[in-house]
Design a protein around this motif. Structure first.
Motif, PDB file in Angstrom:
ATOM      1  N   ASP A  24       0.865  -1.189   0.000  1.00  0.00           N
ATOM      2  CA  ASP A  24       0.000   0.000   0.000  1.00  0.00           C
ATOM      3  C   ASP A  24       0.900   1.238   0.000  1.00  0.00           C
ATOM      4  O   ASP A  24       1.644   1.488   0.936  1.00  0.00           O
ATOM      5  N   LYS A  25       0.804   1.983  -1.089  1.00  0.00           N
ATOM      6  CA  LYS A  25       1.773   3.063  -1.332  1.00  0.00           C
ATOM      7  C   LYS A  25       1.650   4.201  -0.304  1.00  0.00           C
ATOM      8  O   LYS A  25       2.608   4.945  -0.082  1.00  0.00           O
ATOM      9  N   ALA A  26       0.476   4.326   0.319  1.00  0.00           N
ATOM     10  CA  ALA A  26       0.292   5.386   1.325  1.00  0.00           C
ATOM     11  C   ALA A  26       1.280   5.221   2.479  1.00  0.00           C
ATOM     12  O   ALA A  26       1.685   6.200   3.101  1.00  0.00           O
ATOM     13  N   ASN A  27       1.665   3.974   2.759  1.00  0.00           N
ATOM     14  CA  ASN A  27       2.596   3.717   3.865  1.00  0.00           C
ATOM     15  C   ASN A  27       4.059   3.710   3.435  1.00  0.00           C
ATOM     16  O   ASN A  27       4.931   3.371   4.241  1.00  0.00           O
ATOM     17  N   ASN A  28       4.349   4.097   2.213  1.00  0.00           N
ATOM     18  CA  ASN A  28       5.740   4.021   1.738  1.00  0.00           C
ATOM     19  C   ASN A  28       6.754   4.697   2.673  1.00  0.00           C
ATOM     20  O   ASN A  28       7.819   4.126   2.910  1.00  0.00           O
ATOM     21  N   PRO A  29       6.468   5.891   3.219  1.00  0.00           N
ATOM     22  CA  PRO A  29       7.494   6.481   4.094  1.00  0.00           C
ATOM     23  C   PRO A  29       7.743   5.621   5.339  1.00  0.00           C
ATOM     24  O   PRO A  29       8.888   5.492   5.790  1.00  0.00           O
ATOM     25  N   HIS A  30       6.676   5.013   5.888  1.00  0.00           N
ATOM     26  CA  HIS A  30       6.851   4.132   7.049  1.00  0.00           C
ATOM     27  C   HIS A  30       7.678   2.904   6.665  1.00  0.00           C
ATOM     28  O   HIS A  30       8.529   2.444   7.437  1.00  0.00           O
ATOM     29  N   TYR A  31       7.429   2.393   5.470  1.00  0.00           N
ATOM     30  CA  TYR A  31       8.192   1.211   5.042  1.00  0.00           C
ATOM     31  C   TYR A  31       9.675   1.550   4.855  1.00  0.00           C
ATOM     32  O   TYR A  31      10.545   0.731   5.162  1.00  0.00           O
ATOM     33  N   VAL A  32       9.962   2.758   4.371  1.00  0.00           N
ATOM     34  CA  VAL A  32      11.373   3.150   4.241  1.00  0.00           C
ATOM     35  C   VAL A  32      12.013   3.250   5.633  1.00  0.00           C
ATOM     36  O   VAL A  32      13.136   2.779   5.850  1.00  0.00           O
ATOM     37  N   GLU A  33      11.287   3.815   6.595  1.00  0.00           N
ATOM     38  CA  GLU A  33      11.814   3.918   7.974  1.00  0.00           C
ATOM     39  C   GLU A  33      12.106   2.525   8.543  1.00  0.00           C
ATOM     40  O   GLU A  33      13.158   2.307   9.157  1.00  0.00           O
ATOM     41  N   TRP A  34      11.171   1.603   8.353  1.00  0.00           N
ATOM     42  CA  TRP A  34      11.389   0.239   8.857  1.00  0.00           C
ATOM     43  C   TRP A  34      12.532  -0.433   8.120  1.00  0.00           C
ATOM     44  O   TRP A  34      13.331  -1.154   8.717  1.00  0.00           O
ATOM     45  N   ALA A  35      12.618  -0.214   6.827  1.00  0.00           N
ATOM     46  CA  ALA A  35      13.702  -0.802   6.038  1.00  0.00           C
ATOM     47  C   ALA A  35      15.048  -0.349   6.600  1.00  0.00           C
ATOM     48  O   ALA A  35      15.985  -1.138   6.719  1.00  0.00           O
ATOM     49  N   LEU A  36      15.133   0.929   6.989  1.00  0.00           N
ATOM     50  CA  LEU A  36      16.381   1.438   7.553  1.00  0.00           C
ATOM     51  C   LEU A  36      16.752   0.715   8.845  1.00  0.00           C
ATOM     52  O   LEU A  36      17.932   0.481   9.119  1.00  0.00           O
ATOM     53  N   ARG A  37      15.750   0.377   9.650  1.00  0.00           N
ATOM     54  CA  ARG A  37      16.024  -0.331  10.914  1.00  0.00           C
ATOM     55  C   ARG A  37      16.469  -1.761  10.676  1.00  0.00           C
ATOM     56  O   ARG A  37      17.061  -2.383  11.560  1.00  0.00           O
ATOM     57  N   LEU A  38      16.116  -2.308   9.525  1.00  0.00           N
ATOM     58  CA  LEU A  38      16.316  -3.745   9.289  1.00  0.00           C
ATOM     59  C   LEU A  38      17.437  -4.033   8.307  1.00  0.00           C
ATOM     60  O   LEU A  38      17.591  -5.170   7.864  1.00  0.00           O
ATOM     61  N   THR A  39      18.219  -3.001   7.948  1.00  0.00           N
ATOM     62  CA  THR A  39      19.271  -3.179   6.945  1.00  0.00           C
ATOM     63  C   THR A  39      20.626  -2.783   7.533  1.00  0.00           C
ATOM     64  O   THR A  39      20.754  -2.547   8.732  1.00  0.00           O
ATOM     65  N   ARG A  40      21.634  -2.700   6.685  1.00  0.00           N
ATOM     66  CA  ARG A  40      23.012  -2.364   7.074  1.00  0.00           C
ATOM     67  C   ARG A  40      23.559  -1.377   6.044  1.00  0.00           C
ATOM     68  O   ARG A  40      22.950  -1.207   4.982  1.00  0.00           O
ATOM     69  N   ALA A  41      24.714  -0.800   6.342  1.00  0.00           N
ATOM     70  CA  ALA A  41      25.369   0.044   5.341  1.00  0.00           C
ATOM     71  C   ALA A  41      25.614  -0.797   4.095  1.00  0.00           C
ATOM     72  O   ALA A  41      26.114  -1.916   4.185  1.00  0.00           O
ATOM     73  N   GLY A  42      25.213  -0.298   2.953  1.00  0.00           N
ATOM     74  CA  GLY A  42      25.393  -1.024   1.697  1.00  0.00           C
ATOM     75  C   GLY A  42      24.134  -1.726   1.215  1.00  0.00           C
ATOM     76  O   GLY A  42      24.079  -2.183   0.075  1.00  0.00           O
ATOM     77  N   SER A  43      23.116  -1.823   2.075  1.00  0.00           N
ATOM     78  CA  SER A  43      21.865  -2.464   1.643  1.00  0.00           C
ATOM     79  C   SER A  43      21.149  -1.597   0.609  1.00  0.00           C
ATOM     80  O   SER A  43      21.351  -0.384   0.542  1.00  0.00           O
ATOM     81  N   LEU A  44      20.292  -2.257  -0.157  1.00  0.00           N
ATOM     82  CA  LEU A  44      19.546  -1.580  -1.227  1.00  0.00           C
ATOM     83  C   LEU A  44      18.052  -1.629  -0.922  1.00  0.00           C
ATOM     84  O   LEU A  44      17.518  -2.696  -0.587  1.00  0.00           O
ATOM     85  N   ILE A  45      17.401  -0.469  -1.036  1.00  0.00           N
ATOM     86  CA  ILE A  45      15.947  -0.375  -0.857  1.00  0.00           C
ATOM     87  C   ILE A  45      15.354   0.005  -2.216  1.00  0.00           C
ATOM     88  O   ILE A  45      15.799   0.967  -2.846  1.00  0.00           O
ATOM     89  N   ILE A  46      14.370  -0.764  -2.663  1.00  0.00           N
ATOM     90  CA  ILE A  46      13.724  -0.510  -3.957  1.00  0.00           C
ATOM     91  C   ILE A  46      12.242  -0.257  -3.697  1.00  0.00           C
ATOM     92  O   ILE A  46      11.604  -1.006  -2.949  1.00  0.00           O
ATOM     93  N   ILE A  47      11.691   0.782  -4.291  1.00  0.00           N
ATOM     94  CA  ILE A  47      10.252   1.055  -4.180  1.00  0.00           C
ATOM     95  C   ILE A  47       9.637   0.981  -5.577  1.00  0.00           C
ATOM     96  O   ILE A  47      10.125   1.637  -6.506  1.00  0.00           O
ATOM     97  N   ASP A  48       8.562   0.191  -5.713  1.00  0.00           N
ATOM     98  CA  ASP A  48       7.876   0.062  -6.998  1.00  0.00           C
ATOM     99  C   ASP A  48       6.808   1.146  -7.135  1.00  0.00           C
ATOM    100  O   ASP A  48       6.328   1.706  -6.144  1.00  0.00           O
ATOM    101  N   ASN A  49       6.453   1.424  -8.360  1.00  0.00           N
ATOM    102  CA  ASN A  49       5.273   2.251  -8.696  1.00  0.00           C
ATOM    103  C   ASN A  49       5.378   3.688  -8.198  1.00  0.00           C
ATOM    104  O   ASN A  49       4.407   4.246  -7.682  1.00  0.00           O
ATOM    105  N   VAL A  50       6.541   4.307  -8.375  1.00  0.00           N
ATOM    106  CA  VAL A  50       6.725   5.663  -7.858  1.00  0.00           C
ATOM    107  C   VAL A  50       6.324   6.756  -8.855  1.00  0.00           C
ATOM    108  O   VAL A  50       6.435   7.936  -8.531  1.00  0.00           O
ATOM    109  N   VAL A  51       5.845   6.375 -10.038  1.00  0.00           N
ATOM    110  CA  VAL A  51       5.506   7.408 -11.025  1.00  0.00           C
ATOM    111  C   VAL A  51       3.999   7.506 -11.255  1.00  0.00           C
ATOM    112  O   VAL A  51       3.432   8.601 -11.317  1.00  0.00           O
TER     113      VAL A  51
END
Ligand code: SAH
Ligand code: DHB
Ligand code: MG
Length: 223
Positions: free
Chosen positions: A142-169
């Motif tokens: 659900d794209k409305a929660n994308n900023p929350h998902y990025v915040e959680w992704a940051l907590r669950l990753t490491r330096a060098g990890s890659l975050i990809i978001i679909d459907n941004v256009v």
């Protein structure tokens, strides 16, 4: 020839040569369709793009938010080594059930775990488990929660990890600063979070194809 017809023909050409669906992928799409799941899975060439990114990343642990019928899951999980792991979060028990069958038929059920429930409830539980960091996070729910998902992704990753978001256009609607659509507002908030965050560097790329005019955002986690 209409422009969108050309986009479809070019997707067909690239997919036929570079990333044809094999039987497990075809079956996943067939069964997703039979179960009346919405046909919003990534295309085969996008799936291969995700797989290549995971391979370039040397990903051993992948987190996906938004499983649907497991089509993107299969592409991503095929990039994993034999001791790799992919956790995919899905709101709908019905979607997850279809996905699990599709993933098992692809021989990936030992690598992949689908967790049912709203991702914003699954993510804190996942953090409590203190897992090894994820090397790649694919955000596609659900794209409305994308900023929350990025915040959680940051907590669950490491330096060098890659975050990809679909459907941004979304047909260009992302450029509308006055949009009241929750999906657009969420996506804009995620883009602006990536831009402002000291531990992220990113970009976004517009795409066209059989799914229309859309795009991906990519962000790398910094030290
Ligand atoms: N990644 C898939 C497509 C995902 S479609 C592919 O390309 O094959 C988006 C999915 O996100 C849907 O299955 C939807 O049920 C799920 N979803 C929607 N809201 C969610 C939420 N709050 N938490 C987890 N999943 C959610
Ligand atoms: C939608 C969701 C997706 O994940 C996608 O790739 C395309 C469309 C949607 O909900 O409309
Ligand atoms: Mg998507």
């Amino acid at each position: 020839m209409s422009e969108s017809r050309a986009w479809e023909d070019v997707d067909d050409y690239f997919i036929t040569h570079l990333s044809p669906n094999d039987e497990p992928l075809e079956a996943a799409l067939r069964d997703s369709d039979a179960a009346e799941l919405p046909p919003v899975n990534v295309t085969a060439n996008q799936g291969k793009f995700l797989q290549l990114l995971a391979q370039i990343q040397g990903a051993r642990r992948i987190l996906e938010i938004g499983t649907l019928g497991g089509y993107s899951t299969i592409w991503l999980a095929r990039a994993l080594p034999a001791d790799g792991r992919l956790i995919s979060l899905e709101y709908s028990a019905r979607h997850a059930e279809v996905a699990c069958r599709n993933i098992a038929r692809a021989g990936l059920d030992t690598l992949v775990e689908v967790r049912v429930g709203p991702a914003l409830e699954s993510l804190p539980k996942l953090t409590d488990e203190n897992p090894e960091p994820f090397d790649l996070v694919f955000i596609d729910a659900d794209k409305a929660n994308n900023p929350h998902y990025v915040e959680w992704a940051l907590r669950l990753t490491r330096a060098g990890s890659l975050i990809i978001i679909d459907n941004v256009v979304r047909g260009g609607r992302v450029a509308d600063a006055d949009s009241t659509e929750p999906d657009i507002r969420g996506t804009r908030a995620a883009i602006e979070l990536i831009a402002a965050h000291p531990r992220l560097t990113g970009t976004a790329i517009q795409t066209v194809g059989s799914k229309g005019y859309d795009g991906f955002a990519l962000a790398r986690v910094l030290d």
